[in-house]
Design a protein around this motif. Structure first.
Motif, PDB file in Angstrom:
ATOM      1  N   GLN A  64     -11.021 -14.655   2.783  1.00 50.98           N
ATOM      2  CA  GLN A  64      -9.851 -14.687   1.906  1.00 50.98           C
ATOM      3  C   GLN A  64      -8.569 -14.778   2.729  1.00 50.98           C
ATOM      4  OE1 GLN A  64     -10.423 -11.049  -0.236  1.00 50.98           O
ATOM      5  NE2 GLN A  64     -11.717 -11.967  -1.805  1.00 50.98           N
TER       6      GLN A  64
ATOM      7  N   CYS B  31      -6.057 -12.475  -4.623  1.00 49.38           N
ATOM      8  CA  CYS B  31      -7.115 -13.242  -3.966  1.00 49.38           C
ATOM      9  C   CYS B  31      -8.497 -12.971  -4.551  1.00 49.38           C
ATOM     10  CB  CYS B  31      -7.125 -12.933  -2.477  1.00 49.38           C
ATOM     11  SG  CYS B  31      -5.749 -13.672  -1.584  1.00 49.38           S
TER      12      CYS B  31
ATOM     13  N   THR C 103      -9.215 -12.608  -7.837  1.00 50.56           N
ATOM     14  CA  THR C 103      -9.423 -13.232  -9.152  1.00 50.56           C
ATOM     15  C   THR C 103      -8.941 -14.674  -9.230  1.00 50.56           C
ATOM     16  OG1 THR C 103      -7.292 -12.392  -9.969  1.00 50.56           O
ATOM     17  CG2 THR C 103      -9.224 -10.985 -10.288  1.00 50.56           C
ATOM     18  N   SER C 104      -8.192 -15.139  -8.239  1.00 51.33           N
ATOM     19  CA  SER C 104      -7.604 -16.486  -8.317  1.00 51.33           C
ATOM     20  C   SER C 104      -8.482 -17.502  -7.591  1.00 51.33           C
ATOM     21  CB  SER C 104      -6.201 -16.491  -7.707  1.00 51.33           C
ATOM     22  OG  SER C 104      -5.350 -15.626  -8.410  1.00 51.33           O
ATOM     23  N   SER C 105      -8.781 -18.602  -8.272  1.00 48.58           N
ATOM     24  CA  SER C 105      -9.539 -19.675  -7.643  1.00 48.58           C
ATOM     25  C   SER C 105      -8.632 -20.503  -6.747  1.00 48.58           C
ATOM     26  CB  SER C 105     -10.143 -20.582  -8.716  1.00 48.58           C
ATOM     27  OG  SER C 105      -9.105 -21.244  -9.437  1.00 48.58           O
ATOM     28  N   LYS C 106      -9.224 -21.269  -5.865  1.00 50.86           N
ATOM     29  CA  LYS C 106      -8.447 -22.147  -5.001  1.00 50.86           C
ATOM     30  C   LYS C 106      -7.673 -23.168  -5.834  1.00 50.86           C
ATOM     31  CE  LYS C 106      -8.729 -25.080  -0.889  1.00 50.86           C
ATOM     32  NZ  LYS C 106      -9.622 -25.658   0.158  1.00 50.86           N
ATOM     33  N   GLU C 107      -8.286 -23.618  -6.937  1.00 54.13           N
ATOM     34  CA  GLU C 107      -7.622 -24.592  -7.812  1.00 54.13           C
ATOM     35  C   GLU C 107      -6.354 -23.998  -8.408  1.00 54.13           C
ATOM     36  OE1 GLU C 107     -11.488 -25.748  -6.845  1.00 54.13           O
ATOM     37  OE2 GLU C 107     -10.887 -23.879  -7.854  1.00 54.13           O
ATOM     38  N   HIS C 108      -6.428 -22.743  -8.815  1.00 55.11           N
ATOM     39  CA  HIS C 108      -5.246 -22.083  -9.381  1.00 55.11           C
ATOM     40  C   HIS C 108      -4.155 -21.953  -8.334  1.00 55.11           C
ATOM     41  CE1 HIS C 108      -2.969 -18.227 -10.063  1.00 55.11           C
ATOM     42  NE2 HIS C 108      -2.623 -18.946 -11.124  1.00 55.11           N
TER      43      HIS C 108
END
Length: 406
Positions: free
Chosen positions: A171, A138, A140-145
């Motif tokens: 998050q 959570c 490092t990951s974007s919502k798009e990813h």
């Protein structure tokens, strides 16, 4: 040779405990990059199987263990039962035919397979029929990813998403809204600001007793009178003092006699355990378990360091250190309403003094922050060789207490 390991709880959408991720380090001074993944996995498995016992580390919940391609190829995963572990394929492992064959074989043997810190690549689709859990970072990951991953696994409804490194309420809420099934991260040891919880009369009585027992000279007569005006507490006291661990020559006939049988140390332990248990009755059991582990860990360390912090005060303070999460309030608000000694309040709200350092140490262990832990151990003048054993002993003791409570 010491076995060093920490663990981090994994919870479901109801915040019920479903397992622990086991975290390995090679000693209190070690920094992770100095150990390669193969050695870390090998020694974690060796230690958990032959030194400490996996069931003691995880309380019979599945252990999430990271595996490299090399350790998977050597068959280390199958050294443990398929209900004991979740096989996490490290993010550094490249997908290929060799890994696919190993994954298929483990799946056929009934193992649960997880992809750790997943970054989507189309080649992983070949693995999806055999994958049970996908872990997403959570931080490092974007919502798009995340949406890309959700779209990719739609044809595979058996795959569950696990949000790791959840450190804020935002998050956590986003992961909930996106349909994640499992959650892991430091957020679950922090207050989740939802609503205020008032202390009912029985908790207020316990808080009063905690204050009376936290003083250097306990007033036995005063403590007896408090117990005598609460039939529920008196019943629990008598039940506790009647347990097999306390050897007696005669039957107990009064509250005062029961208190004398227990002694000051056990009274403090009994009250702090009871107080935390009552407050956390509608909370995930893991919060209570963590409180017990923290309390016993600090108590053991204080006992090993005579002349320092009183072990009873160390137990009480660390037991109270999750009250913010239990009451869904900021710790400074919690301690204002509790009649605790000033140094205990300062330790809880500001992490001041040696009592605050004990809380810092147990949190560093929970998060496998070994460098910080080493500094704290040095500051407290503790024996670094005894600290890992104290933590393992605390985990076992907490499990025994939880079994007794349940």
């Amino acid at each position: 040779m010491n076995f060093y390991a920490a663990r981090q709880p994994i919870l479901d959408r109801d915040k019920a405990l479903v397992g622990y991720e086991l975290l390995f380090r090679d000693g209190i001074d070690n920094v992770f990059p100095q150990i390669n993944g193969d050695e870390a996995t090998s020694r974690l498995i060796e230690g958990s199987q032959f030194t400490f016992g996996l069931e003691e580390l995880t309380g019979n919940k599945p252990a999430y263990i990271n595996f490299t391609l090399e350790t998977l190829a050597k068959g280390y995963a199958s050294m443990m039962g398929n209900e004991e572990i979740v096989v996490e394929i490290l993010e550094t492992v490249q997908p290929g035919k060799r890994l696919l064959a190993i994954t298929q074989e483990l799946k056929e043997k009934g193992y649960t397979i997880a992809l750790d810190d997943y970054h989507h690549q189309n080649v992983w689709r070949h693995f999806f029929p055999h994958i049970d859990i996908i872990k997403i970072d959570c931080l490092t990951s974007s919502k798009e990813h995340i949406l890309e991953v959700i779209e990719a696994i739609k044809p595979y409804p058996h795959i569950k998403l696990l949000a790791e490194k959840v450190e804020t309420h935002e998050q956590y809420q986003q992961a909930m809204d996106l349909g994640f099934t499992y959650f892991q991260g430091y957020f679950f040891s922090k207050p989740e600001m939802v609503q205020s919880k008032a202390l009912p009369p029985s908790e207020l009585t316990l808080a009063e007793l905690l204050y009376e027992t936290s003083t250097a000279d306990m007033d036995l007569e005063k403590i007896t009178r408090v117990f005598e005006r609460d039939v529920n507490l008196s019943y629990k006291l008598l039940r506790y003092s009647n347990s097999a661990m306390f050897k007696r020559r005669a039957e107990i006939s009064t509250i005062k006699q029961a208190l004398v049988v227990l002694g000051a140390g056990e009274i403090k332990k009994f009250l702090s355990l009871l107080f935390t248990a009552q407050l956390s009755s509608d909370k995930p059991a893991e919060l209570m378990h963590l409180s017990l582990t923290r309390a016993r860990f600090s108590e053991v360390l204080a006992e090993q360091n005579p002349g320092g912090v009183d072990s009873g005060r160390a137990f009480l303070t660390s037991m109270m250190s999750l009250l913010d999460a239990i009451l869904d309030q900021d710790m400074s608000e919690v301690v204002e309403r509790l009649p605790l000694a000033t140094d205990i309040k300062s330790a809880l709200s500001e992490r001041e003094g040696d009592l605050g350092q004990y809380i810092n140490l147990v949190e560093q262990y929970e998060q496998a922050k070994w460098q910080d832990a080493n500094s704290t151990i040095e500051a407290l003048k503790l024996d670094p060789n005894k600290v890992p054993d104290a933590y393992h002993e605390a985990i076992s003791w907490a499990k025994e207490q939880m079994d007794a409570i349940s």
